[in-house]
Design an enzyme around this catalytic site. Structure first.
Site, short mmCIF file in Angstrom:
data_model
loop_
_atom_site.label_atom_id
_atom_site.label_comp_id
_atom_site.label_asym_id
_atom_site.label_seq_id
_atom_site.Cartn_x
_atom_site.Cartn_y
_atom_site.Cartn_z
N SER B 6 8.23 7.41 -11.30
CA SER B 6 8.28 7.81 -9.89
C SER B 6 9.21 8.99 -9.73
CB SER B 6 8.78 6.65 -9.03
OG SER B 6 9.17 7.15 -7.77
N HIS B 31 4.04 9.03 -10.45
CA HIS B 31 3.92 8.30 -9.19
C HIS B 31 4.72 9.05 -8.12
CE1 HIS B 31 3.13 4.58 -6.94
NE2 HIS B 31 4.37 4.68 -6.47
N ASP B 33 6.09 8.92 -4.30
CA ASP B 33 6.39 8.03 -3.18
C ASP B 33 6.54 8.83 -1.90
OD1 ASP B 33 6.62 5.36 -4.35
OD2 ASP B 33 8.27 6.21 -5.51
N MET B 35 7.07 8.97 1.98
CA MET B 35 7.58 8.14 3.09
C MET B 35 7.77 9.02 4.32
SD MET B 35 10.49 5.93 1.07
CE MET B 35 10.28 5.51 -0.68
N HIS B 66 1.48 7.28 -3.48
CA HIS B 66 1.67 6.04 -2.72
C HIS B 66 2.13 6.42 -1.32
CE1 HIS B 66 4.25 2.10 -2.27
NE2 HIS B 66 3.25 2.14 -1.43
N MET B 68 3.53 5.58 1.94
CA MET B 68 4.26 4.65 2.79
C MET B 68 4.42 5.32 4.16
SD MET B 68 6.94 3.44 -0.10
CE MET B 68 6.44 4.79 -1.17
N MET B 137 3.65 -4.47 -4.62
CA MET B 137 5.04 -4.05 -4.43
C MET B 137 5.95 -5.21 -4.80
SD MET B 137 5.07 -0.92 -3.55
CE MET B 137 6.85 -0.84 -3.28
N ASP B 175 5.19 -2.01 -8.73
CA ASP B 175 6.21 -1.01 -8.40
C ASP B 175 7.41 -1.70 -7.80
OD1 ASP B 175 7.72 1.14 -7.53
OD2 ASP B 175 6.23 1.88 -6.10
#
Lengths: 223, 223
Positions: B6, B31, B33, B35, B66, B68, B137, B175
């Protein structure tokens, strides 16, 4: 005149090196465009980019964070901890603007307020004595590379008059579509901090140092 | 077993170099992330970080995004244009999950779905035949460096059974809090993609290559 290169236009894959190129060319501020994908359509980056620039802040560079986010008060502590020098919030995103400005200062940052192009200056009437910076958006926030909205020059001139009328020494910053060919116009109108993104970091024709020098030359010619 | 480091734990000031260190050590996935500061408290980064990693995608690296974020459907086109390989959305953020999964695939990406720790697997019951990836998760999304939630192992085992029952070859990714000392447990439970952040990019004790080798060793020992 302070030039504040916007790192949104820098190469994020080698952010430190690209930001440092601007600092090495004499830049004292870096402008950091935080977008949440809600207040504006796009998500850009958050506090850990501010944290990544701390080596530059340690050398005296001002990290000027523009929060294009809903409910910015939820994020202020994270940006203070990350080492932001200035946090600027949108009046359109802050129903409790005075409280938000006080929170920014309580967290040890300088407090800025900003207006979208269609938001009238009268929205600053009550808050003006409390702020360290006023940012006039000369494009709609949310993307780089847009064209300067012409009536912004008059808005800067009127904002300058409002600041002078109360004896405020707050910075008057302008952001959006500023290039060497129109920077003299906004500085003459009263702006003293100029945000520039692609005009600084786009190196297809000139280096970062040459781009910054072009802004300086444009102002010498006017003076 | 695929290791997906990540980049949230990478040094964002030198993102390309740090990500490349993982790829040079044999990593085939990265990966990412994303957000938005709304679905989760923090803002991290958006599509232009995916765009910055395109040189690695051109070398065959899978960019595993991913999301979020609230209303992820508003952002999917931007991530497709930026060059994401996989887009994974939260079932908690998608009232029209089937439509969102179809949109991801129409945009040329592989479609993943993910569940917060407290969301039961039954939420995948109808969508499972349509997805390319299921992400379990094993921490609450929103920050790096959290501890693995122990009941996640059972959740992975049950997710593996659900996939096998319909003959799905979707990736089963996990993850949160995975380190060399617990990776064998989640792989034995049926996960075949392992996200690791600080366990890969934290170089205070070992290099990125040594961190990745530690994951490999942990799996050899089990086998």
């Amino acid at each position: 005149m302070i030039l504040a290169p916007s790192i949104l236009a820098a190469d994020i894959a080698r952010l430190e090196a690209h930001a440092r190129a601007a600092v090495d060319a004499g830049t004292k501020w870096l402008h950091i465009d935080v977008m949440d994908g809600h207040f504006v359509p796009v998500i850009t980056f958050g506090p850990h980019v501010v944290e990544a620039l701390q080596p530059l802040r340690a050398e005296g560079v001002v990290l000027d964070v523009h929060l294009m986010v809903e409910q910015p008060e939820r994020h202020l502590e994270a940006f203070a901890r990350a080492g932001a020098s200035i946090a600027t919030v949108h009046v359109e995103a802050c129903p409790h603007l005075h409280r938000t400005v006080e929170l920014i200062k309580d967290l040890g940052m300088q407090a800025g307020v900003t207006l979208n192009p269609a938001t009238p200056l009268v929205m600053l009437e009550e808050i003006l004595p409390d702020v360290d910076l006023v940012l006039i958006m000369s494009v709609n926030p949310g993307a780089g590379g847009q064209a300067f909205i012409p009536q912004s020059t008059s808005k800067i001139r009127r904002a300058r008059r409002m600041l002078n009328a109360i004896g405020s020494h707050a910075y008057l910053e302008v952001d959006g579509g500023i290039k060497p060919d129109n920077v003299a116009e906004v500085v003459a109108a009263g702006a003293n901090v100029i945000v520039a993104g692609s005009a600084v970091f786009d190196e297809r024709e000139r280096s970062v140092a040459e781009n910054i020098e072009a802004f300086r030359q444009a102002l010498y010619l006017q003076a």
